[in-house]
Design an enzyme around this catalytic site. Structure first.
Site, mmCIF file in Angstrom:
data_model
loop_
_atom_site.group_PDB
_atom_site.id
_atom_site.type_symbol
_atom_site.label_atom_id
_atom_site.label_comp_id
_atom_site.label_asym_id
_atom_site.label_seq_id
_atom_site.Cartn_x
_atom_site.Cartn_y
_atom_site.Cartn_z
ATOM 1 N N GLU A 98 -4.821 -38.981 -27.024
ATOM 2 C CA GLU A 98 -3.843 -40.029 -27.005
ATOM 3 C C GLU A 98 -3.319 -40.316 -25.739
ATOM 4 O O GLU A 98 -3.227 -41.813 -25.733
ATOM 5 C CB GLU A 98 -2.830 -39.752 -27.937
ATOM 6 C CG GLU A 98 -3.313 -39.374 -29.428
ATOM 7 C CD GLU A 98 -2.147 -38.720 -30.376
ATOM 8 O OE1 GLU A 98 -1.090 -38.708 -29.904
ATOM 9 O OE2 GLU A 98 -2.642 -38.329 -31.405
ATOM 10 N N HIS B 65 -3.430 -33.183 -19.783
ATOM 11 C CA HIS B 65 -2.371 -32.271 -20.206
ATOM 12 C C HIS B 65 -2.939 -31.190 -20.851
ATOM 13 O O HIS B 65 -4.065 -31.399 -21.548
ATOM 14 C CB HIS B 65 -1.504 -32.937 -21.155
ATOM 15 C CG HIS B 65 -1.885 -33.830 -22.252
ATOM 16 N ND1 HIS B 65 -2.194 -35.158 -22.031
ATOM 17 C CD2 HIS B 65 -1.988 -33.591 -23.595
ATOM 18 C CE1 HIS B 65 -2.743 -35.539 -23.252
ATOM 19 N NE2 HIS B 65 -2.797 -34.733 -24.089
ATOM 20 N N ARG C 267 7.857 -29.523 -23.920
ATOM 21 C CA ARG C 267 7.646 -29.110 -25.335
ATOM 22 C C ARG C 267 7.212 -30.519 -26.033
ATOM 23 O O ARG C 267 7.711 -31.742 -25.678
ATOM 24 C CB ARG C 267 8.838 -28.848 -26.247
ATOM 25 C CG ARG C 267 9.501 -27.666 -25.676
ATOM 26 C CD ARG C 267 10.327 -26.862 -26.785
ATOM 27 N NE ARG C 267 10.725 -25.576 -25.863
ATOM 28 C CZ ARG C 267 10.125 -24.555 -25.885
ATOM 29 N NH1 ARG C 267 8.862 -24.256 -26.387
ATOM 30 N NH2 ARG C 267 10.691 -23.442 -25.077
ATOM 31 N N HIS D 253 -2.578 -28.331 -23.803
ATOM 32 C CA HIS D 253 -1.689 -27.909 -25.016
ATOM 33 C C HIS D 253 -1.593 -26.431 -24.862
ATOM 34 O O HIS D 253 -2.716 -25.658 -25.063
ATOM 35 C CB HIS D 253 -2.175 -28.323 -26.134
ATOM 36 C CG HIS D 253 -2.253 -30.036 -26.416
ATOM 37 N ND1 HIS D 253 -1.392 -30.553 -27.392
ATOM 38 C CD2 HIS D 253 -3.235 -30.969 -25.995
ATOM 39 C CE1 HIS D 253 -1.780 -31.942 -27.329
ATOM 40 N NE2 HIS D 253 -2.570 -31.965 -26.711
HETATM 41 P P1 AMP Z 1 -3.605 -35.608 -26.865
HETATM 42 O O1 AMP Z 1 -4.016 -36.243 -28.525
HETATM 43 O O2 AMP Z 1 -4.116 -34.405 -26.622
HETATM 44 O O3 AMP Z 1 -3.652 -36.731 -25.887
HETATM 45 O O4 AMP Z 1 -1.972 -35.379 -27.186
HETATM 46 C C1 AMP Z 1 -0.766 -36.051 -27.106
HETATM 47 C C2 AMP Z 1 0.453 -35.034 -27.270
HETATM 48 O O5 AMP Z 1 1.515 -35.723 -26.538
HETATM 49 C C3 AMP Z 1 0.478 -35.162 -28.821
HETATM 50 O O6 AMP Z 1 0.599 -33.741 -29.192
HETATM 51 C C4 AMP Z 1 1.928 -35.668 -29.019
HETATM 52 O O7 AMP Z 1 2.697 -35.208 -29.968
HETATM 53 C C5 AMP Z 1 2.584 -35.686 -27.436
HETATM 54 N N1 AMP Z 1 3.659 -36.644 -27.164
HETATM 55 C C6 AMP Z 1 3.691 -37.979 -27.203
HETATM 56 N N2 AMP Z 1 4.595 -38.274 -26.584
HETATM 57 C C7 AMP Z 1 5.406 -37.362 -26.276
HETATM 58 C C8 AMP Z 1 6.618 -37.304 -25.659
HETATM 59 N N3 AMP Z 1 7.471 -38.343 -25.337
HETATM 60 N N4 AMP Z 1 7.349 -35.990 -25.295
HETATM 61 C C9 AMP Z 1 6.439 -34.995 -25.681
HETATM 62 N N5 AMP Z 1 5.170 -34.870 -26.214
HETATM 63 C C10 AMP Z 1 4.852 -36.210 -26.501
#
Ligand code: AMP
Length: 126
Positions: free
Chosen positions: A104, A109, A34, A111
């Site tokens: 980020e 990954h 999640r 979503h």
């Molecule tokens: P992106 O901008 O596509 O790289 O999204 C990175 C996602 O990782 C964001 O939606 C964050 O909320 C999520 N995220 C960051 N750290 C964690 C973590 N430790 N566990 C779960 N999700 C995370």
């Protein structure tokens, strides 16, 4: 492997068990957990266990069995979350890559988001 991969990124640390995660499903090639800051009632991230920076890196460089394992885990998550089209109301699956994609975490990954109307596909802001 293709692009330069940062072993200290947060998802690499999750895969090594250094930080906890809320696992939804797992198989030999991929892990689903999640999102820590969910943008929808169901918001699951699916990641390959291999070291791939982005979707294009994974698509170009992962062995076919890893790609298949990743995709099957996505299907398992969609079914488990009840958002598939066999009874559910659907979902959005997105992946961000690089600066323009506003990625980020530099480990590929997907979503998978659902449980509400997801709205317009992209909402741009400067
Ligand atoms: P992106 O901008 O596509 O790289 O999204 C990175 C996602 O990782 C964001 O939606 C964050 O909320 C999520 N995220 C960051 N750290 C964690 C973590 N430790 N566990 C779960 N999700 C995370």
């Amino acid at each position: 492997m293709g692009l330069d991969y940062d072993d200290q990124n947060i998802f690499a640390r999750i895969l090594r068990g250094e930080i906890p995660n809320d696992t939804v499903a797992e198989n030999e090639h991929a892990l689903a957990f999640r999102d820590i800051a969910p943008k929808s009632p169901s918001h699951v991230l699916v990641i390959p266990k291999g070291k791939y920076v982005s979707f294009d890196d994974f698509a170009a460089n992962a062995p076919v069995e890893e790609i298949a394992g990743f995709m099957r885990l996505c299907a398992e998550v969609i079914a488990k979350e009840g958002v598939g089209l066999d009874g559910g109301r659907g979902f959005r699956a997105i992946t961000n890559a690089g600066p323009d994609g506003v990625q980020e975490v530099p480990h590929f990954h997907l979503h998978i988001m659902g449980g509400r109307m997801m709205g317009p596909m992209v909402s741009l802001r400067d």
